[in-house]
Design an enzyme around this catalytic site. Structure first.
Site, short mmCIF file in Angstrom:
data_model
loop_
_atom_site.label_atom_id
_atom_site.label_comp_id
_atom_site.label_asym_id
_atom_site.label_seq_id
_atom_site.Cartn_x
_atom_site.Cartn_y
_atom_site.Cartn_z
N TYR A 18 0.85 -1.20 0.00
CA TYR A 18 0.00 0.00 0.00
C TYR A 18 0.89 1.25 0.00
O TYR A 18 0.66 2.20 -0.76
CB TYR A 18 -0.89 -0.06 1.25
CG TYR A 18 -1.65 1.21 1.58
CD1 TYR A 18 -2.81 1.56 0.89
CD2 TYR A 18 -1.21 2.06 2.60
CE1 TYR A 18 -3.51 2.71 1.22
CE2 TYR A 18 -1.90 3.20 2.93
CZ TYR A 18 -3.05 3.53 2.24
OH TYR A 18 -3.74 4.68 2.56
N ALA A 75 -7.62 1.60 13.88
CA ALA A 75 -7.54 1.40 15.33
C ALA A 75 -8.54 2.23 16.16
O ALA A 75 -9.21 1.66 17.04
CB ALA A 75 -6.13 1.65 15.82
#
Ligand code: NAD
Length: 331
Positions: A148, A192
């Protein structure tokens, strides 16, 4: 008044950006595979389609003065770091960027914003959780820790190549962990802050939550409103970038979970379990943004997490409980 295209306008940051652009008076077209999931889009024209398809990209670019390119195949650590999606992440996102730039050039688009990522920074500079190095000029020699990140680095270079060779104005930002309401909060692509809020929200008062790794890995998290402010300021500035848009407030992932517990009024046990964690430490270096834009994000993470927690609490009470493990590490 400029006609603006937001690629990826059906996503988290794109949806918030469109609201802001509409408040500022722009005419906005959105292009995405899907509509926004949590609230109706404010776009004047919403085109559903695939930006990997040159015909669709050509069509949505017509009549456009400025582009914000946010479309990407992306997700949290559970999506990016397992290796299972590497080929599609690289193929899909690179194809989108190649198409967007080429049709922007053909149609004579004046200016393009590109959303790169802190994931481009070299893994070797992020081994110490207390002292990560993420200054803009530390990107080379390149060694991102994910495909990525490599695709983002390639695409940054692609945007700057079009600027040099074709004179199209380019603005490149490297986002650092953006979070807030209306972002993915379950299903595998969540990051997260959302995952921590969801777990805390769904846990019994004397229960426990799981955190991937030892939870001592550090990150900084930027609330969506300040991200959008940074994007607009960069777009209107004379600086091309690349420029960090992130927070300087570093926190461990265990610390983030404790913050969410405090907001929720719950005291839960943290169980650290094996899982993909990404680099050991990362935070935004905001010296360049301060110099170039005379502004930098300043809100404490707690304030943004309070809003995010309340929003996820609402979502959670209106849907079936999710029992999958917590995405703890962070891109
Ligand atoms: P998101 O996944 O919510 O939004 C991306 C959007 O792109 C989605 O709506 C998706 O449907 C769309 N998309 C993907 N493939 C497409 C295709 N082939 N054709 C048309 N649309 C397509 O993600 P986000 O958090 O809003 O991120 C926006 C951008 O910012 C991305 O480029 C991402 O890599 C970058 N970024 C985000 C963060 C973060 O913390 N959220 C951090 C660094 C960089």
């Amino acid at each position: 008044m400029n006609n603006v295209l937001v690629c990826g306008g059906g996503g988290f940051i794109g949806g918030h950006l469109i609201k802001r652009l509409k408040r500022e008076g722009f005419w906005v077209r959105s292009a995405d595979l899907k509509q926004n999931e949590f609230s109706p889009s404010s776009a004047d024209d919403f085109r559903i389609g695939d930006l990997r398809d040159p015909l669709f990209t050509r069509e949505v670019m017509e009549g456009i003065d400025e582009v914000y390119q946010l479309a990407a195949d992306m997700g949290g650590a559970g999506y990016i770091f397992t290796g299972e999606h590497d080929a599609s992440v690289m193929h899909n996102s690179a194809t989108i960027n190649l198409n967007v730039l080429e049709f922007a050039r053909i149609w004579g688009v004046r200016k393009i914003f590109y959303s790169s990522s802190a994931c481009i920074y070299p893994a070797y500079n992020q081994l110490d959780p207390d002292n990560p190095i993420c200054a803009e000029d530390s990107a080379y020699p390149a060694a991102p820790d994910s495909e990525y990140g490599w695709e983002k680095l390639f695409s940054e270079r692609l945007y700057f190549s079009y600027m040099r060779n074709y004179g199209i104005q380019v603005r490149v930002a490297r986002f650092h962990n953006i979070f807030g309401p209306e972002g993915a909060w379950h299903g595998g692509r969540e990051k997260a802050p959302a995952a921590v809020c969801r777990k805390v929200c769904e846990a019994e008062y004397d229960g426990e939550i799981e955190i991937w790794g030892d939870g001592l890995q550090t990150r900084s998290f930027l609330y969506i409103d300040e991200c959008i402010e940074g994007v607009r300021r960069l777009m209107e500035s004379h600086f091309s970038g690349p420029l960090n848009i992130g927070s300087e407030e570093m926190i461990t992932i265990n610390g983030l979970a404790e913050l969410a517990m405090d907001i929720a009024g719950k005291s839960l046990r943290i169980r650290n379990v094996p899982g993909p964690t990404g680099v050991r430490g990362r935070k935004s270096d905001n010296r360049l943004i301060q110099t170039q834009l005379g502004w930098k994000p300043s809100q404490p993470v707690r304030r943004g997490l309070e809003n995010t927690y309340r929003w996820i609490e609402q979502q959670s009470t209106h849907s079936t409980p999710i029992t999958s493990s917590l995405m703890l590490a962070h891109a």
